[in-house]
Design an enzyme around this catalytic site. Sequence first.
Site, PDB file in Angstrom:
ATOM      1  N   THR A  66       1.882 -25.646   1.823  1.00  0.00           N
ATOM      2  CA  THR A  66       2.311 -24.283   1.504  1.00  0.00           C
ATOM      3  C   THR A  66       1.804 -23.941   0.130  1.00  0.00           C
ATOM      4  O   THR A  66       1.243 -24.685  -0.779  1.00  0.00           O
ATOM      5  CB  THR A  66       3.354 -23.694   2.041  1.00  0.00           C
ATOM      6  OG1 THR A  66       3.279 -22.307   1.986  1.00  0.00           O
ATOM      7  CG2 THR A  66       4.617 -24.167   1.116  1.00  0.00           C
TER       8      THR A  66
ATOM      9  N   LYS B 204      -2.671 -25.278  -0.946  1.00  0.00           N
ATOM     10  CA  LYS B 204      -3.603 -25.396   0.128  1.00  0.00           C
ATOM     11  C   LYS B 204      -4.909 -25.876  -0.074  1.00  0.00           C
ATOM     12  O   LYS B 204      -5.709 -26.471   0.477  1.00  0.00           O
ATOM     13  CB  LYS B 204      -3.554 -23.914   1.047  1.00  0.00           C
ATOM     14  CG  LYS B 204      -2.279 -23.995   1.950  1.00  0.00           C
ATOM     15  CD  LYS B 204      -2.267 -22.611   2.643  1.00  0.00           C
ATOM     16  CE  LYS B 204      -0.977 -22.613   3.325  1.00  0.00           C
ATOM     17  NZ  LYS B 204      -0.883 -21.392   4.446  1.00  0.00           N
TER      18      LYS B 204
ATOM     19  N   ASP C 194      -3.600 -22.581  10.528  1.00  0.00           N
ATOM     20  CA  ASP C 194      -3.214 -21.117  10.161  1.00  0.00           C
ATOM     21  C   ASP C 194      -3.954 -20.106  11.311  1.00  0.00           C
ATOM     22  O   ASP C 194      -3.311 -19.289  11.877  1.00  0.00           O
ATOM     23  CB  ASP C 194      -3.393 -20.785   8.850  1.00  0.00           C
ATOM     24  CG  ASP C 194      -2.472 -21.397   7.967  1.00  0.00           C
ATOM     25  OD1 ASP C 194      -1.322 -21.770   8.472  1.00  0.00           O
ATOM     26  OD2 ASP C 194      -2.575 -21.563   6.668  1.00  0.00           O
TER      27      ASP C 194
ATOM     28  N   GLY D 125      -6.819  -6.991   3.379  1.00  0.00           N
ATOM     29  CA  GLY D 125      -6.657  -8.062   2.636  1.00  0.00           C
ATOM     30  C   GLY D 125      -7.806  -9.076   2.726  1.00  0.00           C
ATOM     31  O   GLY D 125      -8.435  -9.284   3.951  1.00  0.00           O
TER      32      GLY D 125
ATOM     33  N   GLY E 125      -6.580 -15.961   1.031  1.00  0.00           N
ATOM     34  CA  GLY E 125      -6.411 -17.238   2.021  1.00  0.00           C
ATOM     35  C   GLY E 125      -6.117 -17.024   3.403  1.00  0.00           C
ATOM     36  O   GLY E 125      -6.730 -17.457   4.303  1.00  0.00           O
ATOM     37  N   ALA E 126      -5.078 -16.172   3.641  1.00  0.00           N
ATOM     38  CA  ALA E 126      -4.645 -16.032   4.958  1.00  0.00           C
ATOM     39  C   ALA E 126      -5.603 -15.190   5.948  1.00  0.00           C
ATOM     40  O   ALA E 126      -6.016 -15.702   6.991  1.00  0.00           O
ATOM     41  CB  ALA E 126      -3.178 -15.176   4.994  1.00  0.00           C
TER      42      ALA E 126
ATOM     43  N   ARG F 166      -8.327  -4.280  -1.542  1.00  0.00           N
ATOM     44  CA  ARG F 166      -8.211  -3.768  -3.100  1.00  0.00           C
ATOM     45  C   ARG F 166      -9.350  -3.863  -3.749  1.00  0.00           C
ATOM     46  O   ARG F 166     -10.107  -3.161  -4.507  1.00  0.00           O
ATOM     47  CB  ARG F 166      -6.838  -4.089  -3.602  1.00  0.00           C
ATOM     48  CG  ARG F 166      -6.647  -3.485  -4.724  1.00  0.00           C
ATOM     49  CD  ARG F 166      -5.439  -4.143  -5.525  1.00  0.00           C
ATOM     50  NE  ARG F 166      -5.173  -5.243  -5.481  1.00  0.00           N
ATOM     51  CZ  ARG F 166      -4.183  -5.914  -5.803  1.00  0.00           C
ATOM     52  NH1 ARG F 166      -3.142  -5.161  -6.300  1.00  0.00           N
ATOM     53  NH2 ARG F 166      -4.201  -7.186  -6.268  1.00  0.00           N
ATOM     54  N   THR F 167      -9.733  -5.161  -3.822  1.00  0.00           N
ATOM     55  CA  THR F 167     -10.958  -5.570  -4.661  1.00  0.00           C
ATOM     56  C   THR F 167     -12.068  -5.834  -3.592  1.00  0.00           C
ATOM     57  O   THR F 167     -12.373  -6.781  -2.838  1.00  0.00           O
ATOM     58  CB  THR F 167     -10.605  -6.862  -5.377  1.00  0.00           C
ATOM     59  OG1 THR F 167      -9.306  -6.810  -5.927  1.00  0.00           O
ATOM     60  CG2 THR F 167     -11.826  -7.366  -6.532  1.00  0.00           C
ATOM     61  N   PRO F 168     -12.960  -4.697  -3.597  1.00  0.00           N
ATOM     62  CA  PRO F 168     -13.964  -4.579  -2.391  1.00  0.00           C
ATOM     63  C   PRO F 168     -15.140  -5.858  -2.627  1.00  0.00           C
ATOM     64  O   PRO F 168     -15.459  -6.492  -1.441  1.00  0.00           O
ATOM     65  CB  PRO F 168     -14.649  -3.215  -2.562  1.00  0.00           C
ATOM     66  CG  PRO F 168     -13.555  -2.621  -3.477  1.00  0.00           C
ATOM     67  CD  PRO F 168     -12.874  -3.393  -4.345  1.00  0.00           C
TER      68      PRO F 168
ATOM     69  N   GLY G  63       4.656 -11.642  11.723  1.00  0.00           N
ATOM     70  CA  GLY G  63       4.074 -13.077  11.440  1.00  0.00           C
ATOM     71  C   GLY G  63       4.835 -14.293  11.640  1.00  0.00           C
ATOM     72  O   GLY G  63       4.220 -15.475  11.704  1.00  0.00           O
TER      73      GLY G  63
HETATM   74  P1  ATR Z   1      -2.651 -15.192   1.075  1.00  0.00           P
HETATM   75  O1  ATR Z   1      -3.182 -16.770   0.867  1.00  0.00           O
HETATM   76  O2  ATR Z   1      -1.213 -14.768   1.303  1.00  0.00           O
HETATM   77  O3  ATR Z   1      -3.886 -14.481   1.592  1.00  0.00           O
HETATM   78  P2  ATR Z   1      -4.142 -14.405  -1.583  1.00  0.00           P
HETATM   79  O4  ATR Z   1      -5.227 -15.624  -1.462  1.00  0.00           O
HETATM   80  O5  ATR Z   1      -3.491 -14.514  -3.030  1.00  0.00           O
HETATM   81  O6  ATR Z   1      -2.683 -14.726  -0.705  1.00  0.00           O
HETATM   82  O7  ATR Z   1      -4.431 -13.010  -1.156  1.00  0.00           O
HETATM   83  C1  ATR Z   1      -3.679 -11.905  -1.640  1.00  0.00           C
HETATM   84  C2  ATR Z   1      -4.264 -10.801  -0.932  1.00  0.00           C
HETATM   85  O8  ATR Z   1      -3.247  -9.599  -1.126  1.00  0.00           O
HETATM   86  C3  ATR Z   1      -5.614 -10.236  -1.436  1.00  0.00           C
HETATM   87  O9  ATR Z   1      -6.542  -9.651  -0.402  1.00  0.00           O
HETATM   88  C4  ATR Z   1      -5.215  -9.321  -2.567  1.00  0.00           C
HETATM   89  O10 ATR Z   1      -5.987  -8.195  -2.696  1.00  0.00           O
HETATM   90  P3  ATR Z   1      -7.095  -8.384  -4.188  1.00  0.00           P
HETATM   91  O11 ATR Z   1      -8.040  -9.165  -3.711  1.00  0.00           O
HETATM   92  O12 ATR Z   1      -7.376  -7.045  -4.431  1.00  0.00           O
HETATM   93  O13 ATR Z   1      -6.088  -9.013  -5.350  1.00  0.00           O
HETATM   94  C5  ATR Z   1      -4.052  -8.416  -1.650  1.00  0.00           C
HETATM   95  N1  ATR Z   1      -3.179  -7.758  -2.642  1.00  0.00           N
HETATM   96  C6  ATR Z   1      -2.103  -8.193  -3.157  1.00  0.00           C
HETATM   97  N2  ATR Z   1      -1.130  -7.330  -3.753  1.00  0.00           N
HETATM   98  C7  ATR Z   1      -1.691  -6.242  -3.460  1.00  0.00           C
HETATM   99  C8  ATR Z   1      -1.409  -4.668  -3.756  1.00  0.00           C
HETATM  100  N3  ATR Z   1      -0.407  -4.385  -4.470  1.00  0.00           N
HETATM  101  N4  ATR Z   1      -2.341  -3.877  -3.370  1.00  0.00           N
HETATM  102  C9  ATR Z   1      -3.289  -4.241  -2.370  1.00  0.00           C
HETATM  103  N5  ATR Z   1      -3.635  -5.441  -2.107  1.00  0.00           N
HETATM  104  C10 ATR Z   1      -2.973  -6.520  -2.536  1.00  0.00           C
END
Ligand code: ATR
Length: 275
Positions: free
Chosen positions: A61, A65, A101, A125, A128-129, A149-151, A237
Site C-alpha cells: 500500500t 505501489k 485494485d 481524479g 493511481g487509484a 483538478r490538474t487537467p 470503497g
Molecule cells: P491515489 O493513489 O489515492 O489515487 P494519488 O495518486 O496521489 O492518490 O492521486 C490523488 C488524486 O486526488 C489526484 O487526482 C488529485 O488531483 P491532482 O492531480 O490535481 O493533484 C486528487 N486530489 C487530491 N486532493 C484534492 C483536492 N483537494 N481537490 C481536488 N482533487 C484532489
Amino acid sequence: MKKFAVIGCPVEHSLSPVMHNAGYKAAGINAEYERLLIQPESLGQAVKELKSGGYSGWNVTFPFKEQIIPYLDKVTEQAQRIGAVNTVKVDAGSLIGYNTDGEGFVKSVENNGFNLRGKKVIILGAGGAAKAIAFSLISRKAEIVILNRTPSKAEKLAEILTSAGGKASWGSFQPGGWLSEAELLIQTTSIGLRDEEFPFSLRGINPAALVIDLIYNPPVTKFLREAKRYGCKVMNGLEMLLYQGVLAWEIWFDQEAPVAAMKNALLEKTVTNWS
Ligand code: ATR
C-alpha cells in the site's frame, strides 16, 4: 504456518489483516497475516527480509505501489500497464507482482448487478487509484471521462487509455453536462477523508446513476450523502477493498476465497450510518 503481510507507511489503519485472517480461519488454512510498517528509505532491505523471512506473499500500500516494482522478478502485464503493484507472490523463490485494485473494483460493481459494457463512466481524479480502475473499465468496454483538478493529468491518463484501445476523454474538475449523462460516477480523490465538503454540487445528476466514493473511512462522505439525496444508488470503497483482497487470496492459494467471511470481518470493523 504460511506468512503474509501488508507493507506500507502508514499502515496501522489497514483492514487487510482483519479480512485475511478471518478468511484463513473460515477456510481452515494455517496462515497469519500481519501489518508491517516500513520506512520509505528501507523498502529494498524490507523486501529482502520478507523473502528470507519465509513470507509467501504480501500486499503493498501507500507509498510503495510504484516503488516496489524494481525489486520484483516479474510483473504481470496488467500491473506493468498501471505502473503499480498491490500484491506480491513468492513463487519458487521468485517475486511476482500483480495489481488487483482495478479488477477488485470491477468485481464489486458487477456483484451489485451493474453491467459495465458500454456504460458512460465519469472518474473524478486521475491518480493511481483512478488509473488502475480505468484500465479494468476499458477492458469491459465502458466509456470513460476523467475529470481532475490538474487537467493535464486527466489528459495524460485519457491518452494512455485511448492508446490502449479504450474510449476515454477528459475535462476539468467541475460540474457540467456530464452530470445528467453519467451512468456510473467514481470519486477517487482524497476529498472527504477528513469529512471535507466536496468542492462542487452534484445538482442535476442522473438519479439512475450508481455513485461510488472509494473512501470507506468515514463510511459515508458528504459527497456520497449528497448523491443519495439526489436519489442515486451509492456505494463506498469497502467492497473494492474486499475484492482486491479476494483476488490476492486467489493468487496466493489458487483456490476460491471465503468471500462472506472476509466481508463480515470488514463490516464488523466499519459502521455505516446513512442518517
Ligand atoms: P491515489 O493513489 O489515492 O489515487 P494519488 O495518486 O496521489 O492518490 O492521486 C490523488 C488524486 O486526488 C489526484 O487526482 C488529485 O488531483 P491532482 O492531480 O490535481 O493533484 C486528487 N486530489 C487530491 N486532493 C484534492 C483536492 N483537494 N481537490 C481536488 N482533487 C484532489
